[in-house]
Design a protein around this motif. Sequence first.
Motif, mmCIF file in Angstrom:
data_model
loop_
_atom_site.group_PDB
_atom_site.id
_atom_site.type_symbol
_atom_site.label_atom_id
_atom_site.label_comp_id
_atom_site.label_asym_id
_atom_site.label_seq_id
_atom_site.Cartn_x
_atom_site.Cartn_y
_atom_site.Cartn_z
ATOM 1 N N LEU A 86 0.969 -1.344 0.122
ATOM 2 C CA LEU A 86 -0.019 0.169 -0.032
ATOM 3 C C LEU A 86 0.779 1.257 0.095
ATOM 4 O O LEU A 86 0.410 2.351 -0.716
ATOM 5 C CB LEU A 86 -0.822 0.016 1.267
ATOM 6 C CG LEU A 86 -1.958 -1.066 1.145
ATOM 7 C CD1 LEU A 86 -2.716 -1.054 2.430
ATOM 8 C CD2 LEU A 86 -3.015 -0.993 -0.048
ATOM 9 N N LEU A 87 1.821 1.253 0.650
ATOM 10 C CA LEU A 87 2.864 2.420 0.828
ATOM 11 C C LEU A 87 3.890 2.802 -0.180
ATOM 12 O O LEU A 87 4.136 3.948 -0.551
ATOM 13 C CB LEU A 87 3.354 2.431 2.299
ATOM 14 C CG LEU A 87 2.837 2.294 3.516
ATOM 15 C CD1 LEU A 87 3.473 2.179 4.677
ATOM 16 C CD2 LEU A 87 1.880 3.565 3.620
ATOM 17 N N ALA A 88 4.107 1.570 -0.841
ATOM 18 C CA ALA A 88 5.323 1.925 -1.857
ATOM 19 C C ALA A 88 4.843 2.173 -3.335
ATOM 20 O O ALA A 88 3.712 1.649 -3.578
ATOM 21 C CB ALA A 88 6.148 0.368 -2.162
ATOM 22 N N HIS A 89 5.356 2.914 -4.091
ATOM 23 C CA HIS A 89 5.071 3.355 -5.496
ATOM 24 C C HIS A 89 5.889 2.666 -6.217
ATOM 25 O O HIS A 89 6.958 2.393 -6.094
ATOM 26 C CB HIS A 89 5.182 4.858 -5.382
ATOM 27 C CG HIS A 89 4.206 5.553 -4.573
ATOM 28 N ND1 HIS A 89 2.858 5.610 -4.713
ATOM 29 C CD2 HIS A 89 4.519 6.095 -3.327
ATOM 30 C CE1 HIS A 89 2.400 6.426 -3.563
ATOM 31 N NE2 HIS A 89 3.425 6.881 -2.944
ATOM 32 N N THR A 90 5.330 2.521 -7.597
ATOM 33 C CA THR A 90 6.230 1.744 -8.544
ATOM 34 C C THR A 90 6.012 2.434 -9.828
ATOM 35 O O THR A 90 4.830 2.813 -10.081
ATOM 36 C CB THR A 90 5.972 0.290 -8.412
ATOM 37 O OG1 THR A 90 6.759 -0.529 -9.600
ATOM 38 C CG2 THR A 90 4.488 -0.083 -8.933
ATOM 39 N N SER A 91 7.126 2.258 -10.904
ATOM 40 C CA SER A 91 6.688 2.613 -12.113
ATOM 41 C C SER A 91 6.779 1.600 -13.028
ATOM 42 O O SER A 91 6.695 1.638 -14.372
ATOM 43 C CB SER A 91 8.005 3.595 -12.485
ATOM 44 O OG SER A 91 9.153 3.012 -12.480
ATOM 45 N N ARG A 92 7.068 0.096 -12.442
ATOM 46 C CA ARG A 92 6.999 -0.898 -13.242
ATOM 47 C C ARG A 92 5.700 -1.571 -13.309
ATOM 48 O O ARG A 92 4.942 -1.766 -12.446
ATOM 49 C CB ARG A 92 7.903 -1.897 -12.593
ATOM 50 C CG ARG A 92 9.420 -1.690 -12.295
ATOM 51 C CD ARG A 92 10.092 -2.648 -11.510
ATOM 52 N NE ARG A 92 11.491 -2.011 -11.314
ATOM 53 C CZ ARG A 92 12.258 -2.703 -10.113
ATOM 54 N NH1 ARG A 92 11.785 -3.870 -9.554
ATOM 55 N NH2 ARG A 92 13.528 -2.126 -9.795
ATOM 56 N N HIS A 93 5.452 -2.095 -14.765
ATOM 57 C CA HIS A 93 4.252 -2.648 -15.167
ATOM 58 C C HIS A 93 4.523 -3.857 -15.863
ATOM 59 O O HIS A 93 4.317 -3.813 -17.028
ATOM 60 C CB HIS A 93 3.286 -1.598 -15.797
ATOM 61 C CG HIS A 93 3.210 -0.323 -15.063
ATOM 62 N ND1 HIS A 93 2.328 -0.253 -13.922
ATOM 63 C CD2 HIS A 93 3.782 0.891 -15.129
ATOM 64 C CE1 HIS A 93 2.309 1.010 -13.365
ATOM 65 N NE2 HIS A 93 3.062 1.667 -14.231
#
Length: 454
Positions: free
Chosen positions: A68-75
């Motif tokens: 919930l807290l971590a953000h990612t630019s990987r998809h």
Amino acid sequence: MTSVTPAAYPSGSATADELRRAPELHPEVERLIIDTRERVRRGLPPRDRLVSFGLAFGFLGASSAFLLLAHTSRHPGVFTVVLYTVLYGLLSRVSFEAGVGYAIPVQLVLVPMLFVLPLSWVPFCVAAGYLLRDPRRLRQMTLPRASLRLVSSWHALGPAVVLALAAAPADRLPRWSAWPIYLGALAAQFALDSAVTWIREEGLGAPHSPLRTQGFTYAVDAGLAPIGLLVAFAAAEHPALVVVVLPLVGLLAILAREREQRIDAALELGHAYRGTAFLLGDVVEADDVYTGEHSRDVVSLTLEVADRFGLSARERRNAEFVALLHDVGKIRIPASIINKAGPLDPEERAVIETHTLEGEAMLKKVGGLLGEIGHVVRSCHERWDGEGYPDRLAGEAIPLVARIVCCTDAYSAMTTNRPYRKARSVAEAVAELRRCAGSHFDPRVVEALAAVVA
């Protein structure tokens, strides 16, 4: 390889050839392996279930919070996620038995995972890989066993969190200049894995230091991590290239099977030595009841004194065998001399003093571990002042275990009824040992024994 909670791995029997080639296991490692296998056979006791459920829910809670807290630019695509999860499950089936658990070569996939998948997904993919590692038994999966698989996934959370905190979302491709960060991620993995192992062992009431009992696991983890990083360099741009680890995994699977067979052979060899030692002890007891009972008393006292001296597990095991078999040579001494109700004449004394040489010769014929302690059995009637037999050794030249057995042997003899005299009291026996300290006995051993019987 990362350490995993013990699971039911099949174990075969060793052949005669394997027994002859088997290396000797360190007694502490042998004990841990036997205890672990027994725990696997019995299943989880209530206390262990409670601890495992707590750690499993803790993993799910911590991983969910990270998600919930971590953000990612990987998809990544579904195929990539499935590929890495399945590959992780496949690698988790290659197990190397190591002390309180097993070591598995998942580092080869875990490291590329950290650079291909969203970091917050990695712990859940690892857990899914563990849960799906054997699809054929999925229907037989029980809640306690599923909880153990989740407990074994804790190690993936440490490096994922470290990398998430250390890099911006768009800057997570592997690069050599970031080696301190990668080292920190590996350290976080070891720290979290050690903490979970310690908590589980505390919960079982039998704590072991993870570094001491899982040094093999962490050493191989550290060795495979750079290989995993090399794979990550290629997989970061082309995720499917992670399959290049499969030939190495196949080789590790062969080595794991060979290691399991050698451990089985070593355990059987250890059981054979112990069985032979106790069989010889029974033979002594059948030949002379006093000598047999006396030897077992000496074993108990010797082990307690050995603990006072802080002997290693290997030395302690040797002390047990020496104490049990220190009089085995008396089998070859005429019963008329052994059971004589009175003092021995010089000729009889000369005959009975050959029993240490006879004992050494018998044990050398048995060979192996018992053959190695033969020279100590030979020295169990040497004196601190050099007036003993058969070699008139003195002081520190006498093996420590022989000095201990010499003292405990005398104490047991003094406190046991014999045909020609009554047993002395504990106080009288200790006083006699102290009177002879420095001449017949090692003074340090005398004081250690006095402390044991006090």
